[in-house]
Design an enzyme around this catalytic site. Sequence first.
Site, PDB file in Angstrom:
ATOM      1  N   HIS A  50       0.824  -1.197   0.000  1.00  0.00           N
ATOM      2  CA  HIS A  50       0.000   0.000   0.000  1.00  0.00           C
ATOM      3  C   HIS A  50       0.867   1.260   0.000  1.00  0.00           C
ATOM      4  O   HIS A  50       0.458   2.327   0.443  1.00  0.00           O
ATOM      5  CB  HIS A  50      -0.964  -0.013   1.184  1.00  0.00           C
ATOM      6  CG  HIS A  50      -2.015  -1.068   1.034  1.00  0.00           C
ATOM      7  ND1 HIS A  50      -1.799  -2.374   1.406  1.00  0.00           N
ATOM      8  CD2 HIS A  50      -3.255  -1.025   0.515  1.00  0.00           C
ATOM      9  CE1 HIS A  50      -2.886  -3.089   1.134  1.00  0.00           C
ATOM     10  NE2 HIS A  50      -3.776  -2.293   0.591  1.00  0.00           N
ATOM     11  N   ASP A 179      -3.252  -3.309  12.581  1.00  0.00           N
ATOM     12  CA  ASP A 179      -3.717  -2.940  11.237  1.00  0.00           C
ATOM     13  C   ASP A 179      -3.863  -4.234  10.455  1.00  0.00           C
ATOM     14  O   ASP A 179      -2.869  -4.820  10.035  1.00  0.00           O
ATOM     15  CB  ASP A 179      -2.705  -2.002  10.578  1.00  0.00           C
ATOM     16  CG  ASP A 179      -3.128  -1.576   9.172  1.00  0.00           C
ATOM     17  OD1 ASP A 179      -4.240  -1.924   8.752  1.00  0.00           O
ATOM     18  OD2 ASP A 179      -2.325  -0.894   8.505  1.00  0.00           O
ATOM     19  N   MET A 180      -5.088  -4.691  10.286  1.00  0.00           N
ATOM     20  CA  MET A 180      -5.251  -6.014   9.671  1.00  0.00           C
ATOM     21  C   MET A 180      -6.457  -6.067   8.749  1.00  0.00           C
ATOM     22  O   MET A 180      -7.499  -5.468   9.010  1.00  0.00           O
ATOM     23  CB  MET A 180      -5.398  -7.088  10.753  1.00  0.00           C
ATOM     24  CG  MET A 180      -6.661  -7.000  11.581  1.00  0.00           C
ATOM     25  SD  MET A 180      -6.788  -8.367  12.751  1.00  0.00           S
ATOM     26  CE  MET A 180      -8.523  -8.214  13.215  1.00  0.00           C
ATOM     27  N   TRP A 231     -15.258 -18.733  10.254  1.00  0.00           N
ATOM     28  CA  TRP A 231     -16.581 -18.092  10.319  1.00  0.00           C
ATOM     29  C   TRP A 231     -16.593 -16.834  11.175  1.00  0.00           C
ATOM     30  O   TRP A 231     -17.396 -15.934  10.958  1.00  0.00           O
ATOM     31  CB  TRP A 231     -17.622 -19.094  10.851  1.00  0.00           C
ATOM     32  CG  TRP A 231     -17.226 -19.763  12.133  1.00  0.00           C
ATOM     33  CD1 TRP A 231     -17.462 -19.321  13.399  1.00  0.00           C
ATOM     34  CD2 TRP A 231     -16.484 -20.981  12.272  1.00  0.00           C
ATOM     35  NE1 TRP A 231     -16.922 -20.182  14.331  1.00  0.00           N
ATOM     36  CE2 TRP A 231     -16.319 -21.227  13.660  1.00  0.00           C
ATOM     37  CE3 TRP A 231     -15.949 -21.897  11.372  1.00  0.00           C
ATOM     38  CZ2 TRP A 231     -15.641 -22.345  14.154  1.00  0.00           C
ATOM     39  CZ3 TRP A 231     -15.278 -23.012  11.863  1.00  0.00           C
ATOM     40  CH2 TRP A 231     -15.128 -23.224  13.247  1.00  0.00           C
ATOM     41  N   LYS A 232     -15.671 -16.742  12.134  1.00  0.00           N
ATOM     42  CA  LYS A 232     -15.626 -15.557  12.988  1.00  0.00           C
ATOM     43  C   LYS A 232     -15.174 -14.333  12.199  1.00  0.00           C
ATOM     44  O   LYS A 232     -15.732 -13.241  12.333  1.00  0.00           O
ATOM     45  CB  LYS A 232     -14.708 -15.804  14.180  1.00  0.00           C
ATOM     46  CG  LYS A 232     -15.211 -16.890  15.115  1.00  0.00           C
ATOM     47  CD  LYS A 232     -14.263 -17.105  16.285  1.00  0.00           C
ATOM     48  CE  LYS A 232     -14.784 -18.214  17.208  1.00  0.00           C
ATOM     49  NZ  LYS A 232     -13.888 -18.444  18.356  1.00  0.00           N
ATOM     50  N   GLY A 311       2.503  -3.504  15.693  1.00  0.00           N
ATOM     51  CA  GLY A 311       3.225  -2.281  15.378  1.00  0.00           C
ATOM     52  C   GLY A 311       4.692  -2.325  15.732  1.00  0.00           C
ATOM     53  O   GLY A 311       5.478  -1.495  15.259  1.00  0.00           O
TER      54      GLY A 311
END
Length: 339
Positions: A50, A179-180, A231-232, A311
């Site tokens: 990014h 950050d995921m 599924w979570k 981080g």
Amino acid sequence: MPANSPIRISFDEMYSQFLRILRQHHFPEEKAKACASIFTNNSLDGVYSHGINRFPRFIEYTQKAYINPKAEAQNISSSGCLEQWDGQLGPGPTNALIAADRAMELANKHGLGLVALANTNHWMRGGTYGWHCASKGYAFIGWTNTIANLPAWGATQCKLGNNPLVIAIPHQNEAIVLDMALSQYSYGKLEATHQAGEQLPLPGGFNELGELSSNPGDIIKSGRPLPIGYWKGAGLSLMLDLLATILSAGLSTAQITNQKHDEYSVSQVFIAIRLSQLQNFPTLEQSIQHILNDFLAADKISPETTLRYPGQHVLKTRSENQQKGIPVHPDVWNTILSL
């Protein structure tokens, strides 16, 4: 050195090239500088997917008029600590900075500020805005919806977004920043690993035979990445999409996907919390350090195992790239120079 080995580019040179290209594409000077800084700092921190690697697509989307360089985000509704804004299809990174800054202004007045942003573009690394708010003493929670690129657990068709989620807390002179994406590996990570000819350390999705795979190329080809927590993660993705759409009055993942095959006009949420207003503010750093010390003291699987909080690795990568230069694939750099 092998022909495809990364080359090292200085921060100043990368920033200068980004700024040159943005000016050529009619970005106002302040927006050009802000976007160039964000793309360069993302690369400096090791988020190449990014940063440098994403920049050509950012310019492509500008050429396609998905991104309006001169558009200004507008406040369309206010209610106490919550505001709804229309991003007017402006550049995602600068719209996100505006929203994060406004959330902090609201937090100064109310203790907590929430800005929901509709009709905006990809914010690039969501962690940018977590680090930004944490550096000013605020806790931050933010997320975005995306085009449909993630199948629900048990489905073969993508109906969910990988809807990145960011949580940031100030710590000493830096921050703890989660950050995921809600896929086990982001598409940027899949593409970078595939480009390097490497395998994923753990299964990241399914191949075209419906088998779990660690081959990033097979996962990209099938279009079936794995939701975090099965599924979570799928459930969390759906809830974040619902909230982003409701709070911003913007487009949902389904509506974004139905526009075209490209991703634009997404919905985002920015929440800032003014920690200095908390009754326990004087002891916050002590509490944070106690939690981290306990976390890092856990027994390891092996002596080689590294435990780190969210981080922490960014700080190490940032320092290394400041000293050596930012690693860039030669083909990517040549593409940047040709823009």
